[in-house]
Design an enzyme around this catalytic site. Structure first.
Site, PDB file in Angstrom:
ATOM      1  CD  GLU A  45      -2.431  -7.660   2.894  1.00 31.34           C
ATOM      2  OE1 GLU A  45      -2.186  -6.479   2.540  1.00 31.34           O
ATOM      3  OE2 GLU A  45      -2.987  -7.944   3.958  1.00 31.34           O
TER       4      GLU A  45
ATOM      5  N   GLY B 281       0.469  -5.069   0.909  1.00 25.65           N
ATOM      6  CA  GLY B 281      -0.708  -5.161   0.044  1.00 25.65           C
ATOM      7  C   GLY B 281      -0.403  -5.814  -1.298  1.00 25.65           C
TER       8      GLY B 281
ATOM      9  CB  ALA C 228      -0.917  -0.012   1.218  1.00 25.72           C
TER      10      ALA C 228
ATOM     11  CD  GLU D  94       1.513  -5.505   5.655  1.00 26.67           C
ATOM     12  OE1 GLU D  94       2.347  -6.389   5.927  1.00 26.67           O
ATOM     13  OE2 GLU D  94       0.730  -5.589   4.689  1.00 26.67           O
TER      14      GLU D  94
HETATM   15  C1  HXC Z   1       5.005   4.355  -1.169  1.00 29.09           C
HETATM   16  C2  HXC Z   1       6.935   3.417  -1.953  1.00 29.09           C
HETATM   17  C3  HXC Z   1       6.558   2.157  -1.429  1.00 29.09           C
HETATM   18  C4  HXC Z   1       5.313   2.065  -0.753  1.00 29.09           C
HETATM   19  C5  HXC Z   1       8.470   1.941  -2.380  1.00 29.09           C
HETATM   20  N1  HXC Z   1       8.123   3.233  -2.539  1.00 29.09           N
HETATM   21  N2  HXC Z   1       7.540   1.260  -1.706  1.00 29.09           N
HETATM   22  N3  HXC Z   1       6.146   4.487  -1.822  1.00 29.09           N
HETATM   23  N4  HXC Z   1       4.572   3.191  -0.632  1.00 29.09           N
HETATM   24  N5  HXC Z   1       4.852   0.914  -0.237  1.00 29.09           N
HETATM   25  C6  HXC Z   1       8.858   4.293  -3.226  1.00 29.09           C
HETATM   26  C7  HXC Z   1      10.054   4.751  -2.420  1.00 29.09           C
HETATM   27  O1  HXC Z   1       9.670   5.685  -1.452  1.00 29.09           O
HETATM   28  C8  HXC Z   1      10.898   5.369  -3.501  1.00 29.09           C
HETATM   29  O2  HXC Z   1      10.356   6.638  -3.830  1.00 29.09           O
HETATM   30  C9  HXC Z   1      10.643   4.462  -4.697  1.00 29.09           C
HETATM   31  O3  HXC Z   1       9.400   3.813  -4.423  1.00 29.09           O
HETATM   32  C10 HXC Z   1      11.713   3.415  -4.881  1.00 29.09           C
HETATM   33  O4  HXC Z   1      11.842   2.692  -3.662  1.00 29.09           O
HETATM   34  P1  HXC Z   1      13.238   2.517  -2.904  1.00 29.09           P
HETATM   35  O5  HXC Z   1      12.930   2.263  -1.464  1.00 29.09           O
HETATM   36  O6  HXC Z   1      14.171   3.611  -3.221  1.00 29.09           O
HETATM   37  O7  HXC Z   1      13.779   1.180  -3.595  1.00 29.09           O
HETATM   38  P2  HXC Z   1      14.750   0.075  -2.972  1.00 29.09           P
HETATM   39  O8  HXC Z   1      15.847   0.735  -2.192  1.00 29.09           O
HETATM   40  O9  HXC Z   1      15.102  -0.806  -4.112  1.00 29.09           O
HETATM   41  O10 HXC Z   1      13.868  -0.741  -1.905  1.00 29.09           O
HETATM   42  C11 HXC Z   1      12.778  -1.495  -2.345  1.00 29.09           C
HETATM   43  C12 HXC Z   1      11.889  -1.877  -1.127  1.00 29.09           C
HETATM   44  C13 HXC Z   1      11.493  -0.627  -0.342  1.00 29.09           C
HETATM   45  C14 HXC Z   1      12.651  -2.871  -0.211  1.00 29.09           C
HETATM   46  C15 HXC Z   1      10.670  -2.620  -1.684  1.00 29.09           C
HETATM   47  O11 HXC Z   1      10.975   0.328  -1.264  1.00 29.09           O
HETATM   48  C16 HXC Z   1      10.473  -0.855   0.697  1.00 29.09           C
HETATM   49  O12 HXC Z   1      10.769  -1.393   1.769  1.00 29.09           O
HETATM   50  N6  HXC Z   1       9.227  -0.433   0.446  1.00 29.09           N
HETATM   51  C17 HXC Z   1       8.141  -0.480   1.404  1.00 29.09           C
HETATM   52  C18 HXC Z   1       7.649  -1.912   1.583  1.00 29.09           C
HETATM   53  C19 HXC Z   1       6.529  -1.977   2.625  1.00 29.09           C
HETATM   54  O13 HXC Z   1       6.740  -1.649   3.791  1.00 29.09           O
HETATM   55  N7  HXC Z   1       5.329  -2.369   2.209  1.00 29.09           N
HETATM   56  C20 HXC Z   1       4.170  -2.504   3.079  1.00 29.09           C
HETATM   57  C21 HXC Z   1       3.345  -1.273   3.004  1.00 29.09           C
HETATM   58  S1  HXC Z   1       2.006  -1.350   4.160  1.00 29.09           S
HETATM   59  P3  HXC Z   1      11.287   7.952  -3.941  1.00 29.09           P
HETATM   60  O14 HXC Z   1      10.299   9.040  -4.187  1.00 29.09           O
HETATM   61  O15 HXC Z   1      12.022   8.045  -2.670  1.00 29.09           O
HETATM   62  O16 HXC Z   1      12.169   7.629  -5.120  1.00 29.09           O
HETATM   63  C22 HXC Z   1       0.825  -2.247   3.381  1.00 29.09           C
HETATM   64  C23 HXC Z   1      -0.468  -2.411   4.135  1.00 29.09           C
HETATM   65  C24 HXC Z   1      -1.518  -3.149   3.338  1.00 29.09           C
HETATM   66  O17 HXC Z   1       0.993  -2.734   2.325  1.00 29.09           O
HETATM   67  C25 HXC Z   1      -2.827  -3.115   4.047  1.00 29.09           C
HETATM   68  C26 HXC Z   1      -4.035  -2.869   3.221  1.00 29.09           C
HETATM   69  C27 HXC Z   1      -3.872  -2.617   1.761  1.00 29.09           C
END
Ligand code: HXC
Length: 258
Positions: free
Chosen positions: A112, A109, A65, A132
């Site tokens: 999921e 997400g 998400a 999460e």
């Molecule tokens: C918003 C995101 C994002 C996310 C990545 N980006 N994941 N933006 N929401 N979930 C953005 C980063 O901010 C960055 O933007 C760009 O995408 C590239 O990501 P990087 O982090 O620079 O890439 P990398 O270093 O290769 O790392 C990849 C990654 C990391 C390990 C996947 O991005 C990461 O940990 N992402 C979050 C994963 C996460 O926590 N997901 C769960 C979300 S909660 P900029 O602008 O800085 O370039 C969830 C709840 C669901 O899903 C419940 C109901 C739907």
């Protein structure tokens, strides 16, 4: 198509939904979920489509998400906007067979969303996780439920409590994915599987899907009863008598989806 965050294509009898926010690793905003729901509505209503394939980019199926969108929200925002009633859940409720073709990150997400599909085909680059917990929250659209049913309690707890990722091999061993293919063959293999499914009798495929899904919802005795009733029902299909006649006559069946 008129979508902003996804690309929808039709290839023969396969409807392809490609998540298209590559710079944000296909982060799933409310807008993305809404478009997925609308695309599933369109493809399910289209008689020419027999299977729906959802995919992302080489680097990410979807990294979860949209954290930037969620960060300022409070309980009442999440309650009112209700993630579960849009897009994602629409995919899980689709009667047509669905395949997730996953390369790179399928996190939160994203994992999921993949699990809402009937089949997950993984590239050897795929990584699955429910991170999460690292954000002070928990999975919200199936990560604690579908994942536990798919891979069992211990591994689901491991992923949901540590937030670690599992690679494609571990995901296949655990039963989350049906097959692993080389990354450069992902779309080819996933499309071949989707076209194969779409070539089957659609009502028979919908019956098979519905019966398998019952296994996750009910007791063995009830599930077997549902299966038996659907099996018998399939004998009302023209495609069933045609399918068996085609076998006997050593030719391909001409399915009419009726
Ligand atoms: C918003 C995101 C994002 C996310 C990545 N980006 N994941 N933006 N929401 N979930 C953005 C980063 O901010 C960055 O933007 C760009 O995408 C590239 O990501 P990087 O982090 O620079 O890439 P990398 O270093 O290769 O790392 C990849 C990654 C990391 C390990 C996947 O991005 C990461 O940990 N992402 C979050 C994963 C996460 O926590 N997901 C769960 C979300 S909660 P900029 O602008 O800085 O370039 C969830 C709840 C669901 O899903 C419940 C109901 C739907």
């Amino acid at each position: 198509s008129t979508f902003e965050f996804i690309i929808v294509e039709r290839q023969n009898a396969v409807g392809i939904i490609k998540l298209n926010r590559p710079k944000l690793l296909n982060a799933l905003s409310f807008g993305v979920f809404g478009e997925i729901g609308a695309a599933v509505d369109d493809l399910e209503a289209d008689d020419a489509i027999g299977c729906i394939l959802i995919t992302g980019s080489d680097k990410a199926f979807a990294a979860g998400a949209d954290i930037k969108e969620m960060q300022p929200k409070g309980f009442i925002d999440m309650f009112n906007e209700d993630f579960t009633s849009i897009g994602g859940d629409r995919l899980a409720r689709c009667r047509k067979p669905t395949i997730a073709a996953v390369a790179g990150y399928a996190l939160g997400g994203g994992c999921e969303l993949a699990m809402m599909c009937d089949i997950i085909i993984a590239a050897d680059t795929a990584k699955f996780g429910q991170p999460e917990i690292t954000l002070g929250t928990i999975p919200g659209i199936g990560g604690t439920q579908r994942l536990t049913r798919a891979i069992g309690k211990s591994k689901a707890m491991d992923l949901c409590l540590t937030g670690r990722m599992m690679d494609a091999q571990e995901a296949e061993r655990a039963g989350l994915v049906s097959r692993i293919v080389p990354a450069d063959k992902l779309m080819e293999e996933a499309l071949a599987a989707a076209e194969k499914i779409a070539s089957m009798s659609y009502p028979a495929a919908a019956m098979a899907k519905s019966a398998v899904n019952r296994a996750l919802e009910t007791t063995l005795a009830e599930g077997l009863a549902v299966e038996r009733d659907l099996f018998r029902s399939s004998f009302a299909l023209e495609d069933r008598s045609e399918g068996m006649a085609a076998f006997i006559e050593k030719r391909k069946p001409n399915n009419k989806n009726r």
